[in-house]
Design a protein around this motif. Sequence first.
Motif, short mmCIF file in Angstrom:
data_model
loop_
_atom_site.label_atom_id
_atom_site.label_comp_id
_atom_site.label_asym_id
_atom_site.label_seq_id
_atom_site.Cartn_x
_atom_site.Cartn_y
_atom_site.Cartn_z
N ASN A 43 0.85 -1.18 0.00
CA ASN A 43 0.00 0.00 0.00
C ASN A 43 0.90 1.24 0.00
OD1 ASN A 43 -1.67 2.17 0.65
ND2 ASN A 43 -2.99 0.93 1.95
N ASN A 44 0.85 2.00 -1.07
CA ASN A 44 1.72 3.17 -1.23
C ASN A 44 1.35 4.33 -0.31
OD1 ASN A 44 3.27 1.94 -3.22
ND2 ASN A 44 1.88 2.62 -4.83
N GLU A 45 0.19 4.27 0.30
CA GLU A 45 -0.26 5.36 1.16
C GLU A 45 0.22 5.21 2.60
OE1 GLU A 45 -4.49 5.88 0.76
OE2 GLU A 45 -4.36 5.64 -1.41
N ILE A 46 0.86 4.11 2.91
CA ILE A 46 1.30 3.86 4.29
C ILE A 46 2.61 4.59 4.55
CG2 ILE A 46 2.14 2.10 5.88
CD1 ILE A 46 0.12 0.23 4.83
N ASP A 47 2.66 5.26 5.67
CA ASP A 47 3.84 5.99 6.11
C ASP A 47 5.04 5.04 6.21
OD1 ASP A 47 5.62 6.98 8.50
OD2 ASP A 47 4.48 8.74 7.84
N GLN A 48 6.21 5.52 5.83
CA GLN A 48 7.43 4.70 5.88
C GLN A 48 7.73 4.24 7.31
OE1 GLN A 48 9.15 3.41 3.27
NE2 GLN A 48 10.22 2.24 4.84
N ASN A 49 7.40 5.04 8.30
CA ASN A 49 7.61 4.64 9.68
C ASN A 49 6.79 3.40 10.03
OD1 ASN A 49 9.43 6.77 10.56
ND2 ASN A 49 7.68 8.13 10.34
N VAL A 50 5.58 3.34 9.51
CA VAL A 50 4.73 2.16 9.75
C VAL A 50 5.32 0.96 9.02
CG1 VAL A 50 2.45 1.14 9.38
CG2 VAL A 50 2.64 3.52 10.14
N LYS A 51 5.83 1.17 7.83
CA LYS A 51 6.44 0.06 7.09
C LYS A 51 7.64 -0.52 7.85
CE LYS A 51 4.80 1.02 2.48
NZ LYS A 51 5.12 1.13 1.06
N ILE A 57 7.58 -6.54 12.86
CA ILE A 57 6.52 -7.48 13.25
C ILE A 57 6.57 -8.71 12.35
CG2 ILE A 57 4.03 -7.82 13.49
CD1 ILE A 57 3.86 -4.74 14.03
N TYR A 58 6.88 -8.50 11.07
CA TYR A 58 7.01 -9.63 10.14
C TYR A 58 8.13 -10.57 10.60
CZ TYR A 58 6.99 -12.18 5.74
OH TYR A 58 6.89 -13.18 4.80
N SER A 59 9.25 -10.00 11.00
CA SER A 59 10.36 -10.82 11.52
C SER A 59 9.94 -11.58 12.76
CB SER A 59 11.57 -9.95 11.82
OG SER A 59 12.07 -9.36 10.65
N TYR A 60 9.20 -10.90 13.64
CA TYR A 60 8.66 -11.55 14.84
C TYR A 60 7.77 -12.73 14.46
CZ TYR A 60 5.02 -12.24 18.38
OH TYR A 60 4.11 -12.79 19.24
N SER A 61 6.91 -12.54 13.47
CA SER A 61 5.99 -13.61 13.09
C SER A 61 6.73 -14.78 12.46
CB SER A 61 4.88 -13.10 12.17
OG SER A 61 5.39 -12.66 10.94
N GLN A 62 7.73 -14.50 11.63
CA GLN A 62 8.51 -15.58 11.02
C GLN A 62 9.24 -16.39 12.09
OE1 GLN A 62 10.94 -13.47 8.09
NE2 GLN A 62 9.79 -14.57 6.51
N ALA A 63 9.83 -15.69 13.04
CA ALA A 63 10.52 -16.39 14.13
C ALA A 63 9.53 -17.19 14.97
CB ALA A 63 11.28 -15.39 14.99
N ILE A 85 2.18 -1.30 18.78
CA ILE A 85 0.77 -0.87 18.70
C ILE A 85 0.68 0.66 18.77
CG2 ILE A 85 -1.47 -0.92 19.87
CD1 ILE A 85 -0.73 -3.88 20.66
N ASP A 86 1.38 1.26 19.71
CA ASP A 86 1.35 2.72 19.86
C ASP A 86 1.91 3.42 18.62
OD1 ASP A 86 0.24 2.41 22.37
OD2 ASP A 86 2.10 2.87 23.45
N SER A 87 2.98 2.88 18.07
CA SER A 87 3.59 3.49 16.89
C SER A 87 2.66 3.38 15.67
CB SER A 87 4.93 2.84 16.58
OG SER A 87 5.85 3.10 17.61
N ILE A 88 2.02 2.26 15.52
CA ILE A 88 1.07 2.10 14.42
C ILE A 88 -0.06 3.11 14.58
CG2 ILE A 88 -0.67 0.57 13.42
CD1 ILE A 88 1.31 -1.76 14.03
N ASP A 89 -0.57 3.27 15.80
CA ASP A 89 -1.62 4.26 16.05
C ASP A 89 -1.16 5.68 15.71
OD1 ASP A 89 -3.62 2.53 16.87
OD2 ASP A 89 -3.14 2.73 19.00
N GLN A 90 0.08 5.97 16.04
CA GLN A 90 0.61 7.31 15.82
C GLN A 90 0.72 7.65 14.35
OE1 GLN A 90 4.50 7.85 17.53
NE2 GLN A 90 4.78 9.86 16.63
N TYR A 91 1.12 6.70 13.52
CA TYR A 91 1.39 6.98 12.12
C TYR A 91 0.26 6.59 11.18
CZ TYR A 91 6.18 7.81 13.60
OH TYR A 91 7.30 8.31 14.23
N SER A 92 -0.76 5.93 11.67
CA SER A 92 -1.83 5.49 10.76
C SER A 92 -3.12 6.21 11.00
CB SER A 92 -2.04 4.00 10.85
OG SER A 92 -2.34 3.59 12.16
#
Length: 92
Positions: A43-51, A57-63, A85-92
């Motif tokens: 999704n191109n609209e997502i802030d780079q900080n969220v990415k 989180i992806y690394s956490y899930s793979q592990a 969670i807080d960071s996602i809330d802040q940037y999304s």
Amino acid sequence: MPLNYHDQIHLLKDILADHQIDCCGSVAEYEQLERVIKSLMVNNEIDQNVKNILQDIYSYSQAGINSSNDHDHNQLHQSKFTNWIDSIDQYS
């Protein structure tokens, strides 16, 4: 019916909150995290900080999928759940 951006973010935060509270997660939940994150990353609209957070989180899930002891894996990440969670809330 595909989930929209807000539904995906809500699902992601719900799973993370459950992992924080339950101190464990199932392989299906880790796989769901991966699917949602893959969808959000394109999704191109997502802030780079969220990415950047999504990559963590992806690394956490793979592990988690590959962990022989889910409880220990989850315990190692307890301090990160609230920040994610807080960071996602802040940037999304």
